[in-house]
Every structure is written in structure tokens, then in C-alpha cells.
Write an enzyme that holds these catalytic residues in place. Sequence first.
Site, PDB file in Angstrom:
ATOM      1  N   SER A 137       0.687  -0.786   0.005  1.00  0.00           N
ATOM      2  CA  SER A 137      -0.090   0.034   0.114  1.00  0.00           C
ATOM      3  C   SER A 137       0.540   1.104  -0.115  1.00  0.00           C
ATOM      4  O   SER A 137       1.779   1.375   0.645  1.00  0.00           O
ATOM      5  CB  SER A 137      -0.831  -0.252   1.141  1.00  0.00           C
ATOM      6  OG  SER A 137      -1.185   1.250   1.438  1.00  0.00           O
ATOM      7  N   LYS A 163      -1.274  -0.894  -4.199  1.00  0.00           N
ATOM      8  CA  LYS A 163      -2.490  -0.629  -3.518  1.00  0.00           C
ATOM      9  C   LYS A 163      -2.243   1.345  -3.677  1.00  0.00           C
ATOM     10  O   LYS A 163      -1.199   0.994  -3.230  1.00  0.00           O
ATOM     11  CB  LYS A 163      -2.761  -0.847  -2.746  1.00  0.00           C
ATOM     12  CG  LYS A 163      -4.323  -0.060  -1.667  1.00  0.00           C
ATOM     13  CD  LYS A 163      -4.507  -0.190  -0.713  1.00  0.00           C
ATOM     14  CE  LYS A 163      -4.592   0.140   0.634  1.00  0.00           C
ATOM     15  NZ  LYS A 163      -5.713  -0.258   2.084  1.00  0.00           N
ATOM     16  N   LYS A 165      -2.779   4.816  -2.732  1.00  0.00           N
ATOM     17  CA  LYS A 165      -3.847   6.061  -1.904  1.00  0.00           C
ATOM     18  C   LYS A 165      -3.936   6.903  -2.971  1.00  0.00           C
ATOM     19  O   LYS A 165      -3.278   8.005  -3.720  1.00  0.00           O
ATOM     20  CB  LYS A 165      -3.160   6.774  -1.031  1.00  0.00           C
ATOM     21  CG  LYS A 165      -2.514   5.510  -0.051  1.00  0.00           C
ATOM     22  CD  LYS A 165      -3.799   4.882   0.958  1.00  0.00           C
ATOM     23  CE  LYS A 165      -3.575   3.820   2.312  1.00  0.00           C
ATOM     24  NZ  LYS A 165      -4.924   3.915   2.605  1.00  0.00           N
ATOM     25  N   ASP A 190      -7.744   3.423  -3.091  1.00  0.00           N
ATOM     26  CA  ASP A 190      -7.427   3.634  -1.530  1.00  0.00           C
ATOM     27  C   ASP A 190      -8.170   4.808  -1.396  1.00  0.00           C
ATOM     28  O   ASP A 190      -6.944   6.048  -0.994  1.00  0.00           O
ATOM     29  CB  ASP A 190      -6.923   3.323  -0.523  1.00  0.00           C
ATOM     30  CG  ASP A 190      -7.622   2.423   1.021  1.00  0.00           C
ATOM     31  OD1 ASP A 190      -8.727   3.645   1.350  1.00  0.00           O
ATOM     32  OD2 ASP A 190      -6.804   2.679   2.139  1.00  0.00           O
ATOM     33  N   ASP A 240     -13.766  -0.685   4.435  1.00  0.00           N
ATOM     34  CA  ASP A 240     -12.829  -0.522   5.039  1.00  0.00           C
ATOM     35  C   ASP A 240     -13.369   0.028   6.018  1.00  0.00           C
ATOM     36  O   ASP A 240     -14.082  -0.549   7.072  1.00  0.00           O
ATOM     37  CB  ASP A 240     -11.278  -0.242   4.640  1.00  0.00           C
ATOM     38  CG  ASP A 240     -10.199   0.168   6.045  1.00  0.00           C
ATOM     39  OD1 ASP A 240     -10.436   0.013   6.813  1.00  0.00           O
ATOM     40  OD2 ASP A 240      -9.041   0.556   6.051  1.00  0.00           O
ATOM     41  N   LYS A 264     -10.041  -5.747   9.208  1.00  0.00           N
ATOM     42  CA  LYS A 264      -8.929  -5.305  10.119  1.00  0.00           C
ATOM     43  C   LYS A 264      -9.293  -5.889  10.743  1.00  0.00           C
ATOM     44  O   LYS A 264     -10.218  -4.868  11.695  1.00  0.00           O
ATOM     45  CB  LYS A 264      -8.444  -3.338  10.237  1.00  0.00           C
ATOM     46  CG  LYS A 264      -7.826  -3.473   8.391  1.00  0.00           C
ATOM     47  CD  LYS A 264      -7.374  -1.555   8.491  1.00  0.00           C
ATOM     48  CE  LYS A 264      -6.842  -1.231   7.146  1.00  0.00           C
ATOM     49  NZ  LYS A 264      -7.161  -0.096   7.140  1.00  0.00           N
ATOM     50  N   GLY A 292      -4.157  -3.760   6.717  1.00  0.00           N
ATOM     51  CA  GLY A 292      -2.780  -3.579   7.437  1.00  0.00           C
ATOM     52  C   GLY A 292      -2.806  -2.042   7.578  1.00  0.00           C
ATOM     53  O   GLY A 292      -3.754  -1.072   7.536  1.00  0.00           O
TER      54      GLY A 292
END
Length: 374
Positions: A137, A163, A165, A190, A240, A264, A292
Amino acid sequence: MSFNIDQIELYHVRLRLKSKFQTSFGEEQDRECLLIRLLSDGEQGWGECVAGAEPGYSYETVGTAWHVLESFFIPALYQNDVRSPEGLHQALRAYRGHPLAKAGLEMAIWDLQGRLRGESFAALIGGAAARIPVGVSIGIQEKPEQMLERIAGYLAAGYRRIKIKIAPGADLDVLEEVRNAYPDLRLWVDANAAYSPDDSEIFKRLDTYQLELIEQPLYNDDLVEHAALQRTLSTDLCLDESIHHLRDARHAVELGSCRVINIKPGRVGGYLMACEIESFCRFKSVPVWCGGMLETGIGRAANLAIASRPGFSLPGDISASDRYYENDIAIPAFTLNEDSTIDVPRGPGLGVEVDLEYLEKATLKTGVFRRNSL
Ligand code: OSB
Ligand code: MG
């Protein structure tokens, strides 16, 4: 097997990240978290509370977690003579919220239980896989070129799923460049709740980049607006922040708010709840993966264990230790296999040891809470 917890230690630690991690809600150069050690019958158990320095991703912080642990959760654990993860939640049932603090304590109990029984955490929670497919990520970068550089570095290191952001103003330009450079890359984005339904033009564009999923585009507590958005997109949405409990997962699936769920353990209040959500999603054929929180090796060991349950069919945000920290607090460090997987620890409990010398250097504050001193 039962045990008698007679001392609990809290460590507020701060670890320098190799590189700044920027998201739509803030940036972190140093990762702060709370480590929890339980002592019992000559054995110990370690847990990690993934709250950070600021209430960005979650309302919890290291400070609020310390407060609820010291003032409520630890006294309740002693008073109720907690001897199991189930017993912990029974003892804490009157206390609303603070899932990250609850999950950290639960993790420490699992580690203690595993060490006393000589069984791995993965075995205790029904894990099967020996290695977990993982990705990386990547935080928001100042320029698209920097994102391309970071991606090139992680691909060279062996990661097979990336991934990135995104946030308003740091989305379409960077995706355009990334897709041009890597037409076949398994690419996720994300948004950490950075958009609103008014951004429909951006979503229409996002839908054209062959993204495998778009994570939490809208409000952190929303299921309804996500359902409306999912109906307009061919790309799968993944939730999420919106999923805190099995109920949320059920509602999200019933409403069509997403087609994938990021589990998570911290966010859902622990491993037992994470297992319930995973079981439900498996029954409903909804793919899940393990998210994570820039964990130390302690929390990542636990994530690898839970991700070995059969419903975790997508690669997790569980990267090798050297992706996060120069030095990790847990030994041995986690390394990436050639097939973009990481081995699930097999030793008793979490299967990692804590480097006490390094822990001391990284600790800002320590608290010791003994059973009979309360
Ligand atoms: O939204 O998944 C997230 C880190 C901190 C807070 C929220 C998130 C993240 C990550 C990092 O994406 C994943 C990792 O630990 O590698
Ligand atoms: Mg996320």
C-alpha cells in the site's frame, strides 16, 4: 487451558517509518502504537494496539487506548479473572467502542494461550494456508513520477499487487500515468473516505482504469451512499472504515454497498469478530482480504495468522518488514517470497519474539499493572 494473568505492561512506542506515509486524512513519518505484554505462569503474551498518534483513521489514539486500558479494560480483566479471548469480550461487554484497544488486548491473550499450549495462533483460529499472497500500500506522493518510482521499486522487490492512496487532486493524473506504464498491473486504490457522491465525474473516470477495487471512496461511517455508488460502477467497491462488526458486513452485503471487504482485526474489535466476518463473507461468496495499519512485526504476525483462514482470497496489505521499518521490534523479520507471499509464522503463539533492547529504545512511556495492586 486456563492461565492466571498477574501482570500487564503497556509500552507506548514510536518507530520511524522508512518513508512518510500520506493518506487523505494525514501523514505519518513516525508510527506510534501501543504494545501490550501479559505475564502469566512464567509465560508471556504480546499484543499490539494499532491506534496511532492522532485520531485520523480512527477516533482512537495511543492516548485514548492507554486511558481505557488502564482505567477500564485491565481492571475488568483482573476482576473477571479473564482466561481466554472469549472471556475477555465477556468481561468488556459493558464497554462500548474502542475496538483498537480491545483487539490489542485480545491479541496478547491469543499469544499467551498459544505459547502455553505450544500451538501457533494460526492453528488456534482455524488458519490453513502456509503462505499469504500480499501486496503493498503506497501513500500519496507529491508527483506522479514519484509514484511511478515507488511502484517500480516494489515491483522489483517482488510485490505483485499494488494499492495506491488517492484523494481529490491526487487521483486521475497519477492513475493515468500508472496505467500507461503498467497496463496489466493488479492495481487497487484507497480513498480513505475522501470523496462525496458529488464526485460522480471522478468516479466515472476511475471506472475506466481496470482497477481491481476502489476502497472506501465515501464517508467513513456510510453504507447507503456506497450502495448507490456501487450500482453506477462496474469496478468493485471495497469497504474498510465502514465495517466495524458482523452486522455492518451483513448490511453492506444486503444493501450492495460493496463487493469486497477489507478485514482489519483492530477496526472490528479483535480476532474473534474478524473470524465471524470472514465466515459470513465466505458463506456469501464475498471475497475478503486482510488490511494493515503499518503494524510492527507483532501485529503483522497476527495478521498473517488470520489471513490464513480460507475466506481470505485476495492479497493482503501485509508487506515485508523492510517495507516499513529499518529495524522492527519483532524478530525474525518478515520477508517476501518470490511469489509475492509471506510465510505464516508457525512457532507457538504469534511466532515472533520481541527485541527487548530495541523496544526500550523505541519506548516513550511504560505502565505496569499488577493483579493485586488494583
Ligand atoms: O486505509 O488501509 C488503510 C494504514 C494506516 C491506516 C489506514 C490504512 C493503512 C494502509 C497501510 O493502507 C497498509 C499496511 O499496513 O501496509
Ligand atoms: Mg483502507
